[in-house]
Design an enzyme around this catalytic site. Structure first.
Site, short mmCIF file in Angstrom:
data_model
loop_
_atom_site.label_atom_id
_atom_site.label_comp_id
_atom_site.label_asym_id
_atom_site.label_seq_id
_atom_site.Cartn_x
_atom_site.Cartn_y
_atom_site.Cartn_z
N GLY A 20 15.57 1.35 -59.98
CA GLY A 20 15.94 0.02 -59.41
C GLY A 20 15.48 -0.88 -60.39
O GLY A 20 16.21 -2.25 -60.11
N ASP A 21 14.83 -0.81 -61.58
CA ASP A 21 14.92 -1.83 -62.56
C ASP A 21 14.70 -1.24 -64.05
O ASP A 21 13.89 -1.23 -64.71
CB ASP A 21 13.74 -2.93 -62.34
N PHE A 22 15.65 -0.36 -64.23
CA PHE A 22 15.65 0.64 -65.39
C PHE A 22 15.98 -0.18 -66.66
O PHE A 22 16.82 0.37 -67.23
CB PHE A 22 16.14 1.87 -65.34
N ASN A 23 15.05 -1.17 -67.14
CA ASN A 23 15.32 -1.86 -68.32
C ASN A 23 14.41 -1.17 -69.43
O ASN A 23 13.38 -0.56 -69.06
CB ASN A 23 15.29 -3.34 -68.33
N ASN A 33 10.47 -1.43 -69.35
CA ASN A 33 10.05 -0.55 -68.26
C ASN A 33 9.72 0.68 -68.68
O ASN A 33 9.65 1.46 -67.75
CB ASN A 33 10.56 -0.87 -66.77
#
Length: 324
Positions: free
Chosen positions: A215-218, A221
């Site tokens: 969901g927020d795979f930057n 992270n």
């Protein structure tokens, strides 16, 4: 002069060692009423949970805008991370996602207080962010990130999973970005915005498989760890099309749009990720377009119409690369 309305509470409630004045979460949460209310209760909540879990706490980490996060040590000497998050929708599924992954590609969940959005997590050491490991090169880091994604996606999706669905969230985003376009009238390319909204509605239904997406795979992270070379943190998990996940990794491993030939760079990296992940290049590109359009209207909503126009320009380039 300090504005009392933007204070999280008396200074005696904020021990400097655990709540240093420059901590980003303190300033970020002061800008709205629910954040200020949460900050006023945070010191007591941290102490309550510290005592419950018998933790020895270190100075908090400085990253993050809506969570207070600190290193902790358990009574048996195990190093951990203690995280308390401002209650909001995107954070509601983090513990459930970590339970499902059970260490596959992500840090392990050690304890959880759902009522207070508090987590006790496996500690990553040395904890270097993939995004700052520039000596590895962009393509190598993309492959490392893809390896983590493959692990995350390998976890079976439980039938009784309580996570939100990518399809539902993206349908809401499609409605919202069109509402913002009509209300704000930012002068953006209406055809491209409508195309982005259409992709948000249609892409989830064309998935070949369902996974638990991060969901927020930057790259900020994804941390260097001991149990595995790299582990994911700070998930906003949902269930649905894996194609939703990869674009923040591609976009933020460096700035592909600032290279000498952005179209060529983006095309090559989309192909690299598609090959590593077993996904279709065109679908990854289409998801990238959809997410850039959504981000453009988010920027406009938050007062940065020129910035949103720049993001929409990236969406246009992605659409041209993908032929969508």
């Amino acid at each position: 002069m300090n504005d009392p309305a933007h204070s999280p509470g008396p200074s005696r409630d904020l021990p400097p060692a655990l709540f240093p004045p420059g901590l980003p979460v303190l300033s970020e949460m002061r800008v709205h009423a629910s954040g200020r209310a949460w900050l006023a209760e945070l010191p007591d909540l941290v102490e309550k949970l510290r005592a419950r879990w018998s933790l020895r706490l270190g100075a908090p980490f400085t990253g993050g805008s809506c969570s207070w996060v600190a290193p902790a040590r358990l009574p048996d000497g195990t190093d951990a991370v203690f995280k308390v998050t401002w209650p909001h929708r995107e954070a509601a599924g983090e513990a459930e996602g970590l339970r499902i992954w059970d260490g596959r590609g992500a840090v392990r969940l050690l304890a959880h207080d759902p009522g207070h959005y508090a987590l006790l997590l496996e500690r990553c050491k040395p904890g270097t962010e993939l995004g700052t490991a520039g000596e590895l090169g962009a393509e190598h880091r993309l492959r490392l990130g893809a390896e983590v994604l493959r692990e995350l996606w390998s976890a079976p999706v439980p039938q009784d999973c309580g996570l939100e669905r990518v399809a539902d969230v993206c349908a809401e985003w499609a409605d919202l970005l069109q509402e913002r376009m009509e209300r704000l009238r930012p002068g953006y390319d209406a055809g491209l915005v409508a195309h982005g909204a259409r992709l948000l509605r249609e892409l989830p239904g064309g998935a070949r498989r369902e996974v638990v997406v991060h969901g927020d795979f930057n790259p900020g992270n994804i941390l260097a760890a001991g149990r595995r070379p790299w582990l994911a943190i700070d998930a906003k998990p949902m269930t649905g099309d894996p194609g939703y996940d990869p674009f923040p990794l591609l976009e933020q491993i460096d700035d592909p749009f600032a290279t000498a030939d952005p179209a060529r760079t983006v095309a090559a990296r989309l192909a690299l990720l598609a090959g590593e992940l077993g996904e279709d290049t065109g679908r990854l590109a289409a998801w990238a377009v959809a997410r850039r359009v959504e981000a453009a209207l988010w920027s406009a909503e938050h007062g940065d119409v020129p910035g949103g126009a720049g993001v929409l320009g990236e969406a246009r380039l992605l659409a041209e690369v993908a032929g969508v």
